[in-house]
Motif scaffolding. Structure first.
Motif, mmCIF file in Angstrom:
data_model
loop_
_atom_site.group_PDB
_atom_site.id
_atom_site.type_symbol
_atom_site.label_atom_id
_atom_site.label_comp_id
_atom_site.label_asym_id
_atom_site.label_seq_id
_atom_site.Cartn_x
_atom_site.Cartn_y
_atom_site.Cartn_z
ATOM 1 N N MET A 75 0.848 -1.192 0.000
ATOM 2 C CA MET A 75 0.000 0.000 0.000
ATOM 3 C C MET A 75 0.882 1.240 0.000
ATOM 4 S SD MET A 75 -3.031 -1.142 2.617
ATOM 5 C CE MET A 75 -1.952 -2.104 3.664
ATOM 6 N N PRO A 76 0.360 2.374 -0.457
ATOM 7 C CA PRO A 76 1.185 3.596 -0.551
ATOM 8 C C PRO A 76 1.448 4.209 0.817
ATOM 9 C CG PRO A 76 -1.057 4.065 -1.214
ATOM 10 C CD PRO A 76 -0.982 2.582 -1.008
ATOM 11 N N ALA A 77 2.710 4.436 1.133
ATOM 12 C CA ALA A 77 3.073 4.974 2.445
ATOM 13 C C ALA A 77 2.518 6.376 2.665
ATOM 14 C CB ALA A 77 4.601 4.977 2.595
ATOM 15 N N GLN A 78 2.462 7.183 1.615
ATOM 16 C CA GLN A 78 2.061 8.585 1.780
ATOM 17 C C GLN A 78 0.596 8.740 2.144
ATOM 18 O OE1 GLN A 78 3.146 7.184 -0.956
ATOM 19 N NE2 GLN A 78 1.889 7.691 -2.747
ATOM 20 N N GLN A 79 -0.205 7.688 1.984
ATOM 21 C CA GLN A 79 -1.630 7.785 2.293
ATOM 22 C C GLN A 79 -2.040 6.939 3.494
ATOM 23 O OE1 GLN A 79 -3.039 7.341 -2.154
ATOM 24 N NE2 GLN A 79 -4.699 8.244 -0.952
ATOM 25 N N MET A 80 -1.086 6.389 4.228
ATOM 26 C CA MET A 80 -1.444 5.479 5.303
ATOM 27 C C MET A 80 -2.190 6.160 6.440
ATOM 28 S SD MET A 80 -0.982 2.574 4.308
ATOM 29 C CE MET A 80 -1.608 1.921 5.855
ATOM 30 N N ALA A 81 -2.075 7.485 6.548
ATOM 31 C CA ALA A 81 -2.833 8.203 7.582
ATOM 32 C C ALA A 81 -4.331 8.116 7.318
ATOM 33 C CB ALA A 81 -2.393 9.664 7.644
ATOM 34 N N ASP A 82 -4.701 7.816 6.063
ATOM 35 C CA ASP A 82 -6.113 7.726 5.694
ATOM 36 C C ASP A 82 -6.615 6.288 5.668
ATOM 37 O OD1 ASP A 82 -6.075 10.505 5.259
ATOM 38 O OD2 ASP A 82 -5.310 10.196 3.227
ATOM 39 N N MET A 206 4.042 1.712 13.205
ATOM 40 C CA MET A 206 2.733 1.428 12.642
ATOM 41 C C MET A 206 1.974 2.740 12.459
ATOM 42 S SD MET A 206 1.820 -1.847 15.063
ATOM 43 C CE MET A 206 0.099 -1.900 14.538
ATOM 44 N N PRO A 207 1.061 2.799 11.478
ATOM 45 C CA PRO A 207 0.228 3.996 11.348
ATOM 46 C C PRO A 207 -0.517 4.281 12.651
ATOM 47 C CG PRO A 207 -0.016 2.556 9.449
ATOM 48 C CD PRO A 207 0.796 1.799 10.439
ATOM 49 N N ASP A 208 -0.775 5.553 12.924
ATOM 50 C CA ASP A 208 -1.364 5.950 14.212
ATOM 51 C C ASP A 208 -2.651 5.198 14.521
ATOM 52 O OD1 ASP A 208 0.699 7.699 14.546
ATOM 53 O OD2 ASP A 208 -0.401 9.462 13.820
ATOM 54 N N ASP A 209 -3.520 5.073 13.537
ATOM 55 C CA ASP A 209 -4.812 4.433 13.774
ATOM 56 C C ASP A 209 -4.673 2.946 14.096
ATOM 57 O OD1 ASP A 209 -7.860 4.567 13.544
ATOM 58 O OD2 ASP A 209 -7.366 2.960 12.128
ATOM 59 N N TRP A 210 -3.528 2.353 13.699
ATOM 60 C CA TRP A 210 -3.329 0.917 13.890
ATOM 61 C C TRP A 210 -2.782 0.580 15.277
ATOM 62 C CZ3 TRP A 210 -2.658 -2.731 9.432
ATOM 63 C CH2 TRP A 210 -3.186 -2.203 8.243
ATOM 64 N N GLN A 211 -2.220 1.563 15.975
ATOM 65 C CA GLN A 211 -1.459 1.269 17.179
ATOM 66 C C GLN A 211 -2.323 0.793 18.338
ATOM 67 O OE1 GLN A 211 1.266 4.439 18.147
ATOM 68 N NE2 GLN A 211 2.013 4.599 16.042
ATOM 69 N N TYR A 212 -3.587 1.176 18.353
ATOM 70 C CA TYR A 212 -4.459 0.718 19.435
ATOM 71 C C TYR A 212 -5.097 -0.624 19.111
ATOM 72 C CZ TYR A 212 -8.542 0.228 22.414
ATOM 73 O OH TYR A 212 -9.486 -0.275 23.263
ATOM 74 N N ARG A 213 -5.539 -0.783 17.856
ATOM 75 C CA ARG A 213 -6.226 -2.021 17.461
ATOM 76 C C ARG A 213 -5.873 -2.333 16.009
ATOM 77 N NH1 ARG A 213 -10.850 -4.683 19.483
ATOM 78 N NH2 ARG A 213 -11.216 -2.974 20.946
ATOM 79 N N SER A 214 -4.840 -3.130 15.828
ATOM 80 C CA SER A 214 -4.361 -3.437 14.484
ATOM 81 C C SER A 214 -5.131 -4.577 13.830
ATOM 82 C CB SER A 214 -2.881 -3.807 14.528
ATOM 83 O OG SER A 214 -2.713 -5.053 15.193
#
Length: 312
Positions: A75-82, A206-214
């Motif tokens: 997956m594209p790294a530049q869009q992982m925040a989304d 890990m992307p921020d959203d993934w750190q709590y529940r991956s």
């Protein structure tokens, strides 16, 4: 008492965690008295890596039907925040459904994170026939199209499909390994067992959203043939002899590696597998290794015989 567990392609020897049942006074295994609590999955942990490696060691490759292939999806790294973990797992589920419609029989997948926080997915798949170049292209294109429909820009060039021609070689993460499903999974298990200190395992990468529940970071289909492990309880002298025998076998295997750099690294790792800086823990430190079941059983027989010639 320690337990020696022999699997199809690996072995482990560990000290059982025990406690006293307050009602009966009986000494029982901790897992039997208090099953582990299910919590939110937060990426790679030492327990997750250990369970993954042990499950890989149970796969019965002789009983797996189909033509094996190795696939890497990115997956594209530049869009992982989304991109949330829930979105990723939904994409994975849909892609596996596409593959099943076109001949997927079995699969095993492992999720890793690059230093940029970009997840990439390794899959070992077994198909009902040998896919040609067009079928491979369509499979990879289906993954790219799924992401693009969610406004996540994916590139077809970032996806990899490699046939596993048994007897040849295959490239995994830039390293060449023998082309056999077991060796590919061994390689992936080695990386998955690096521990949380490795950059591909650290929660911070890990992307921020993934750190709590991956969600899960590895998985396989329910029908993948597994060989049940053999558990043998033993006394501590047998446990200690067995650890030394496994270490000796690992050193012998490491010395047989042709490439000098890989041989040196493997020998060092094998020699250090029982070292522990804490003397109170060292006698109880477990051991885990990729060892064929027949070799593991022979080592167990030798350890149980005991005596001064058991390790010769």
């Amino acid at each position: 008492m320690p337990t020696i567990s022999i699997r199809a392609h690996g072995v482990s020897a560990t000290r059982n965690q025990t406690l006293v049942n307050p009602e009966t006074g009986e000494i029982v295994k901790l897992t039997a008295f208090q099953p582990p609590e299910r919590t939110a999955t937060k990426g790679w942990t030492s327990n997750v890596a250990r369970r993954n490696e042990q499950r890989l060691q149970q796969v019965d490759f002789e009983a797996v039907d189909g033509v094996p292939a190795f696939v890497t999806l990115t997956m594209p790294a530049q869009q992982m925040a989304d991109v949330s973990a829930a979105m990723f797992h939904a994409w994975l589920k849909r892609w596996i459904q596409y593959m099943k419609r076109h001949g997927l029989l079995h699969y095993y997948w492992i999720l890793e994170f690059q230093a940029t926080g970009n997840p990439h997915l390794h899959l070992l798949v077994w198909l009902d026939h040998d896919w040609d170049a067009l079928e491979q292209y369509k499979a990879l294109r289906s993954w790219v199209n799924m992401l693009n429909k969610s406004d996540v820009g994916a590139r077809l060039q970032g996806q990899i499909w490699e046939n596993i021609d048994v007897g040849g070689e295959i490239t995994v993460d830039g390293e060449t390994v023998p082309a056999h499903p077991e060796r590919v999974l061994m390689y992936l298990a080695k990386h998955a067992a690096r521990g949380v200190a490795h950059y591909q395992r650290q929660i911070e990468n890990m992307p921020d959203d993934w750190q709590y529940r991956s969600g899960r970071v590895w998985g396989h289909d329910r029908g993948l043939p597994l060989r049940e492990q053999q558990d043998v309880e033993c006394d501590y002298p047998t446990f200690w002899r067995y650890r030394r025998l496994v270490r000796r076998w690992r050193c012998s295997e490491a010395n047989s590696i042709v490439d000098p750099e890989r041989r040196c690294a493997a020998v060092v790792q094998a020699r250090r597998c029982l070292r522990c800086p804490r003397p109170e823990i060292s006698p109880y430190r477990g051991i885990s290794a990729w060892v064929p079941s027949d070799v593991a059983s022979a080592l167990l027989d030798a350890a149980m015989r005991g005596g001064e010639h058991a390790e010769e």
